[in-house]
Design a protein around this motif. Structure first.
Motif, mmCIF file in Angstrom:
data_model
loop_
_atom_site.group_PDB
_atom_site.id
_atom_site.type_symbol
_atom_site.label_atom_id
_atom_site.label_comp_id
_atom_site.label_asym_id
_atom_site.label_seq_id
_atom_site.Cartn_x
_atom_site.Cartn_y
_atom_site.Cartn_z
ATOM 1 N N LYS A 50 0.838 -1.204 0.000
ATOM 2 C CA LYS A 50 0.000 0.000 0.000
ATOM 3 C C LYS A 50 0.873 1.254 0.000
ATOM 4 O O LYS A 50 0.640 2.191 -0.765
ATOM 5 C CB LYS A 50 -0.917 -0.011 1.216
ATOM 6 N N ARG A 51 1.900 1.261 0.833
ATOM 7 C CA ARG A 51 2.809 2.408 0.897
ATOM 8 C C ARG A 51 3.628 2.526 -0.387
ATOM 9 O O ARG A 51 3.859 3.629 -0.891
ATOM 10 C CB ARG A 51 3.729 2.258 2.105
ATOM 11 N N LEU A 52 4.057 1.390 -0.927
ATOM 12 C CA LEU A 52 4.814 1.379 -2.179
ATOM 13 C C LEU A 52 3.993 1.998 -3.307
ATOM 14 O O LEU A 52 4.484 2.861 -4.048
ATOM 15 C CB LEU A 52 5.222 -0.047 -2.533
ATOM 16 N N SER A 53 2.746 1.597 -3.423
ATOM 17 C CA SER A 53 1.873 2.137 -4.466
ATOM 18 C C SER A 53 1.594 3.619 -4.245
ATOM 19 O O SER A 53 1.589 4.406 -5.194
ATOM 20 C CB SER A 53 0.553 1.368 -4.496
ATOM 21 N N ARG A 54 1.366 4.000 -2.997
ATOM 22 C CA ARG A 54 1.092 5.413 -2.692
ATOM 23 C C ARG A 54 2.299 6.288 -3.034
ATOM 24 O O ARG A 54 2.156 7.366 -3.621
ATOM 25 C CB ARG A 54 0.718 5.555 -1.220
ATOM 26 N N ASP A 55 3.501 5.820 -2.687
ATOM 27 C CA ASP A 55 4.703 6.591 -3.000
ATOM 28 C C ASP A 55 4.913 6.729 -4.509
ATOM 29 O O ASP A 55 5.306 7.793 -4.994
ATOM 30 C CB ASP A 55 5.931 5.944 -2.368
ATOM 31 N N HIS A 56 4.647 5.659 -5.253
ATOM 32 C CA HIS A 56 4.797 5.746 -6.704
ATOM 33 C C HIS A 56 3.715 6.640 -7.319
ATOM 34 O O HIS A 56 3.987 7.360 -8.277
ATOM 35 C CB HIS A 56 4.812 4.351 -7.328
ATOM 36 N N ARG A 57 2.513 6.589 -6.780
ATOM 37 C CA ARG A 57 1.466 7.495 -7.249
ATOM 38 C C ARG A 57 1.903 8.938 -7.047
ATOM 39 O O ARG A 57 1.800 9.774 -7.963
ATOM 40 C CB ARG A 57 0.169 7.236 -6.490
ATOM 41 N N ASN A 58 2.416 9.258 -5.870
ATOM 42 C CA ASN A 58 2.868 10.621 -5.589
ATOM 43 C C ASN A 58 4.029 11.028 -6.483
ATOM 44 O O ASN A 58 4.107 12.174 -6.931
ATOM 45 C CB ASN A 58 3.246 10.751 -4.118
ATOM 46 N N MET A 59 4.929 10.090 -6.749
ATOM 47 C CA MET A 59 6.052 10.358 -7.635
ATOM 48 C C MET A 59 5.548 10.719 -9.042
ATOM 49 O O MET A 59 5.994 11.698 -9.639
ATOM 50 C CB MET A 59 6.961 9.131 -7.697
ATOM 51 N N PHE A 60 4.586 9.935 -9.555
ATOM 52 C CA PHE A 60 4.036 10.237 -10.879
ATOM 53 C C PHE A 60 3.288 11.563 -10.892
ATOM 54 O O PHE A 60 3.324 12.289 -11.887
ATOM 55 C CB PHE A 60 3.121 9.109 -11.356
ATOM 56 N N LEU A 61 2.611 11.909 -9.799
ATOM 57 C CA LEU A 61 1.925 13.198 -9.729
ATOM 58 C C LEU A 61 2.918 14.355 -9.759
ATOM 59 O O LEU A 61 2.685 15.368 -10.428
ATOM 60 C CB LEU A 61 1.050 13.277 -8.479
ATOM 61 N N ILE A 62 4.026 14.212 -9.046
ATOM 62 C CA ILE A 62 5.056 15.256 -9.057
ATOM 63 C C ILE A 62 5.641 15.398 -10.459
ATOM 64 O O ILE A 62 5.816 16.515 -10.966
ATOM 65 C CB ILE A 62 6.148 14.950 -8.018
ATOM 66 N N TRP A 63 5.913 14.264 -11.097
ATOM 67 C CA TRP A 63 6.445 14.319 -12.458
ATOM 68 C C TRP A 63 5.442 14.961 -13.415
ATOM 69 O O TRP A 63 5.817 15.738 -14.297
ATOM 70 C CB TRP A 63 6.801 12.923 -12.944
ATOM 71 N N ALA A 64 4.159 14.649 -13.268
ATOM 72 C CA ALA A 64 3.128 15.253 -14.123
ATOM 73 C C ALA A 64 3.055 16.759 -13.883
ATOM 74 O O ALA A 64 2.894 17.548 -14.832
ATOM 75 C CB ALA A 64 1.775 14.602 -13.868
ATOM 76 N N LEU A 65 3.192 17.169 -12.626
ATOM 77 C CA LEU A 65 3.173 18.594 -12.297
ATOM 78 C C LEU A 65 4.367 19.306 -12.924
ATOM 79 O O LEU A 65 4.222 20.406 -13.486
ATOM 80 C CB LEU A 65 3.167 18.775 -10.783
ATOM 81 N N ILE A 66 5.539 18.701 -12.843
ATOM 82 C CA ILE A 66 6.735 19.294 -13.462
ATOM 83 C C ILE A 66 6.521 19.477 -14.959
ATOM 84 O O ILE A 66 6.807 20.539 -15.525
ATOM 85 C CB ILE A 66 7.975 18.418 -13.194
ATOM 86 N N MET A 67 5.991 18.454 -15.613
ATOM 87 C CA MET A 67 5.770 18.544 -17.057
ATOM 88 C C MET A 67 4.626 19.515 -17.389
ATOM 89 O O MET A 67 4.671 20.188 -18.419
ATOM 90 C CB MET A 67 5.480 17.160 -17.638
ATOM 91 N N GLY A 68 3.626 19.587 -16.528
ATOM 92 C CA GLY A 68 2.537 20.546 -16.750
ATOM 93 C C GLY A 68 3.037 21.983 -16.668
ATOM 94 O O GLY A 68 2.697 22.823 -17.506
ATOM 95 N N ILE A 69 3.852 22.254 -15.664
ATOM 96 C CA ILE A 69 4.443 23.594 -15.541
ATOM 97 C C ILE A 69 5.370 23.853 -16.728
ATOM 98 O O ILE A 69 5.379 24.957 -17.289
ATOM 99 C CB ILE A 69 5.179 23.733 -14.199
ATOM 100 N N GLY A 70 6.124 22.834 -17.124
ATOM 101 C CA GLY A 70 6.998 22.975 -18.294
ATOM 102 C C GLY A 70 6.209 23.286 -19.553
ATOM 103 O O GLY A 70 6.633 24.095 -20.376
ATOM 104 N N THR A 71 5.039 22.662 -19.703
ATOM 105 C CA THR A 71 4.175 22.941 -20.862
ATOM 106 C C THR A 71 3.737 24.396 -20.867
ATOM 107 O O THR A 71 3.812 25.080 -21.899
ATOM 108 C CB THR A 71 2.947 22.016 -20.840
#
Length: 110
Positions: A50-71
């Motif tokens: 559960k923690r592993l999945s939550r951490d990876h979800r948060n990691m992907f959200l941060i990456w999406a935010l970085i790319m969204g701001i980059g866009t």
């Protein structure tokens, strides 16, 4: 829209989709994590999926935010800002990626 904007947008969408997949599947999404799926079913039970999945979800959200701001920056300021967005993403990427399985998943042991 230039190529840099399209690249940031497409990567941001991919990362957002992955975050949604990890949100929907929750603990079951742990088998999608590279390296973790190579453990046997008995070994996987020793980890907090559960923690592993939550951490990876948060990691992907941060990456999406970085790319969204980059866009947005590429669209409204300068197309060359794609290099800054990619550099920031690479820093976050290499911070998370571990080549040793024990280092990668050690903090998720029960």
């Amino acid at each position: 829209m230039g190529i840099g904007t399209m690249m940031c947008l497409s990567l941001g969408i991919i990362f957002l989709i992955m975050a949604i997949v990890f949100t929907i599947l929750q603990e079951k999404a742990a088998v999608l994590v590279s390296g973790f799926n190579s453990y046997s079913k008995e070994e996987r039970l020793k980890f907090d999926t559960k923690r592993l999945s939550r951490d990876h979800r948060n990691m992907f959200l941060i990456w999406a935010l970085i790319m969204g701001i980059g866009t947005l920056v590429c669209m409204f300021i300068d197309e060359q800002c794609v290099y800054i967005a990619m550099l920031v993403w690479l820093v976050f990427f290499f911070k998370e990626v571990k080549l040793d399985q024990e280092k990668a998943f050690g903090k998720y042991r029960r």
